[in-house]
Design an enzyme around this catalytic site. Structure first.
Site, PDB file in Angstrom:
ATOM      1  N   ASP A 110      36.607  25.125  47.223  1.00  0.00           N
ATOM      2  CA  ASP A 110      36.523  23.693  46.952  1.00  0.00           C
ATOM      3  C   ASP A 110      37.183  23.367  45.607  1.00  0.00           C
ATOM      4  O   ASP A 110      36.973  24.072  44.615  1.00  0.00           O
ATOM      5  CB  ASP A 110      35.036  23.306  46.907  1.00  0.00           C
ATOM      6  CG  ASP A 110      34.821  21.807  46.847  1.00  0.00           C
ATOM      7  OD1 ASP A 110      35.191  21.135  47.813  1.00  0.00           O
ATOM      8  OD2 ASP A 110      34.284  21.313  45.833  1.00  0.00           O
TER       9      ASP A 110
ATOM     10  N   GLU B 229      38.931  44.567  47.918  1.00  0.00           N
ATOM     11  CA  GLU B 229      37.967  45.691  47.915  1.00  0.00           C
ATOM     12  C   GLU B 229      37.318  45.845  49.287  1.00  0.00           C
ATOM     13  O   GLU B 229      36.807  46.898  49.626  1.00  0.00           O
ATOM     14  CB  GLU B 229      36.816  45.406  46.935  1.00  0.00           C
ATOM     15  CG  GLU B 229      37.122  45.651  45.495  1.00  0.00           C
ATOM     16  CD  GLU B 229      35.976  45.100  44.622  1.00  0.00           C
ATOM     17  OE1 GLU B 229      34.845  44.922  45.123  1.00  0.00           O
ATOM     18  OE2 GLU B 229      36.255  44.832  43.439  1.00  0.00           O
TER      19      GLU B 229
END
Ligand code: GLC
Length: 574
Positions: A234, A283
């Protein structure tokens, strides 16, 4: 769809659910998000399982098979976190807690697991520009008073003027009024001011504070560990403010959809944050089929500036607001398509396309002229154009039903903070207000709430128009001429046709005035898309076998010439 249109061997929904990757072409293997159709669920308004008139996670969960059958690849959920709802959940008090009005964390986990079981990915909204004024950090910062290091997580400043009675600078809030609110000191005297680019209940975070960056690293991991496939970020362009918070020197600075250069938007410093976030996403694996992704809500002055967020070590996608903001006219559409594809190519990111979301007037009404039937033709034509373009597409809940904007909501039911804040100002009125695209969906039945909630005469947080009975999922299912069946068919063709989906170019074809025509080619297969943006039929040479038409009928052909009806799009197989 009628029998006049060419049959295409489409995989059934069951086959796709069992093996989503198996239906993928070569492009899809290079990354699922590169051609994904991502459906935005606005949780308040999608489906209400507990009957309180407000949508919830259990409601969404029960309707996941509908989304699987619609043929989308992923679902983006607008915020459902703990929130006082000053801005419909974009004011988050606790990012690790589901607001009780939407359910609890077990519902979120169950929803993600069910979605994965159906072959759907889940993207959650993350709100890093601001928190709720009820967030413990902000409460504590207020309690501790000026000078507290906890205030360093926000933008607190003394006011100007003899008694600090004037805001620290001239910035205006996107929802109207100044972007600063004065606080009260713990002893009751007037205190410092704090910055809020949106409502006063949404204090902006200070991203120079290491605690802020650490907290968001931890939040990303929290939702990734829960199984989220990615994030919609956002106000991704707002996190970094120009040093010294300089005055702008003019009024009426902000529009939510604005492209102006401003000292609080699109500052170069944001990119370091996204490089950091990308390392975290990576990751969790770099397999193109299971990769976790991030999409930026970044309002920037140009598509080229948007591309900076999508460099290989940053984010995966950004909304194409330039496309959303383009009028329904062949010239401007061609131009924005070219510019979008050209600007994404150097960074290797997919272009994205979007027509509607929870912040803008639904595209049926935005492109329309007030004649419901004609407006629907245009909206359907716009959708088929969007779904033929190379890259990824975003759908907003209800557009598949041909829902219009609701423009006559009574003032007292409106909840958009922009509406309240604009009262008594020059911006007062309906324009730009966001409740009209957030009215709960009609699922079934002849009377409101049309299956939105469990009870036949139950509540819905915004009233639904009487005409929506005929727009419900139930009313449209199985009706070959309906908008819902057009979307289902279009998404199935898009998924199965080798020339559709991912890519970074279109081949423009000669076309009469007001018509867009382009070819997309895959090895041994090609598809032509023709779009008549004018209000009158246009004749053009038949480019192939009609595959799908926004009108539901194959275009009339006279020998080598075909007639494209007003405001219509046809996909041709060649
Ligand atoms: C984004 C959201 C909008 C919200 C604003 C503040 O633009 O899409 O709904 O009001 O951010 O969070």
């Amino acid at each position: 769809m009628t029998q006049h249109l060419a049959a295409l061997n489409l995989p059934s929904a069951e086959t796709e659910a069992a093996a989503p990757a198996a239906v993928a072409g070569a492009a899809r293997r290079s990354g699922w998000w590169r051609d994904a159709v991502i459906y935005q669920v606005y949780p308040r308004s999608f489906a209400d399982a507990n009957g309180d008139g407000m949508g919830d996670l259990a409601g969404i969960r029960s309707r996941l098979p509908y989304l699987r059958d619609l043929g989308v690849d992923a679902v983006w959920l607008s915020p459902f976190y703990s929130s006082p709802q000053a801005d419909a959940g974009y004011d988050v008090a606790d990012y690790r807690v589901v607001d009780p009005m939407f359910g609890d964390l077990a519902d979120a986990e169950g929803l993600i697991a069910d979605a994965h079981g159906l072959g759907l990915r889940i993207i959650v909204d993350i709100v890093p520009n601001h928190v709720s004024d009820q967030h413990p950090w902000f409460r504590q910062a207020l309690r501790e008073g000026p000078g507290s290091p906890l205030r360093g997580r926000f933008h607190f400043r003394p006011g100007q003027g003899a008694d600090g009675e004037l805001p620290p600078n001239d910035w205006e809030s996107i929802f109207g009024g100044p972007a600063w609110t004065r606080t009260e000191n713990p002893d009751g005297t007037p205190g410092e001011w704090y910055l809020h680019l949106f409502a006063p209940q949404q204090p902006d975070l200070n991203w120079d504070s290491p605690a802020v960056a650490d907290e968001f690293r931890s939040l990303l991991r929290f939702w990734l560990d829960l199984g989220a496939d990615g994030f919609r970020i956002d106000v991704a362009h707002g996190l970094v403010k120009a040093a010294g918070l300089p005055d702008i020197g003019m009024h009426d600075q902000l529009r939510l959809l604005g492209n102006d250069v401003l000292p609080f938007f699109d500052q170069d410093g944001v990119h370091e944050i996204y490089r950091d976030w990308r390392r975290i996403l990576d990751e969790y694996g770099t397999d193109p089929q299971t990769r976790r992704i991030a999409v930026a809500e970044a309002w920037t002055p140009t598509v080229e500036r948007t591309a900076l967020y999508l460099r290989p070590d940053e984010l995966h996608q950004a909304f194409n607001f330039q496309y959303l903001g383009t009028e329904w006219a062949a010239g401007p559409l061609r131009e924005v398509i070219d510019v979008s594809l050209d600007s994404m190519r150097p960074v290797g990111a997919p272009a994205t396309w979007v027509l509607s979301n929870h912040d803008v007037v639904r595209h049926l009404t935005r492109f329309g002229k007030g004649d419901r039937e004609q407006d629907l033709h245009r909206a359907r034509a716009a959708t088929l154009l969007m779904l033929a373009l190379p890259g990824s597409a975003y759908l907003y809940q209800g557009e598949e039903l041909g829902l219009p904007e609701v423009t006559d909501l009574p003032d007292e039911v409106r909840q958009d903070p922009a509406f309240t804040r604009a009262r008594g100002t020059a911006a007062e009125g309906q324009e730009g207000m966001r409740d009209g695209c957030r009215v709960p969906l009609p699922w079934s039945g002849a009377t409101a709430p049309y299956g939105f909630g469990p009870a036949a005469d139950g509540p819905s947080w915004l009233p639904q128009p009487a005409e929506w009975a005929k727009l419900s999922v139930e009313a449209q299912t199985g009706d070959a001429s309906s908008t819902l069946e057009l979307y289902r068919r279009a998404l199935a063709v898009r998924r199965a046709h080798p020339a559709l989906g991912a890519g970074d170019a279109v081949e423009w074809l000669d076309a009469p005035e007001g018509v867009i025509a382009f070819r997309r080619t895959a090895v041994g297969d090609s598809l032509v898309c023709t779009v008549n943006t004018t209000g009158a039929p246009v004749t053009l040479p038949v480019p192939g076998v009609p595959l799908l038409s926004s009108t539901g009928e194959a275009p009339a052909a006279d020998g080598a010439q075909a007639v494209l009806l007003a405001d219509s799009t046809v996909w041709w197989s060649c």
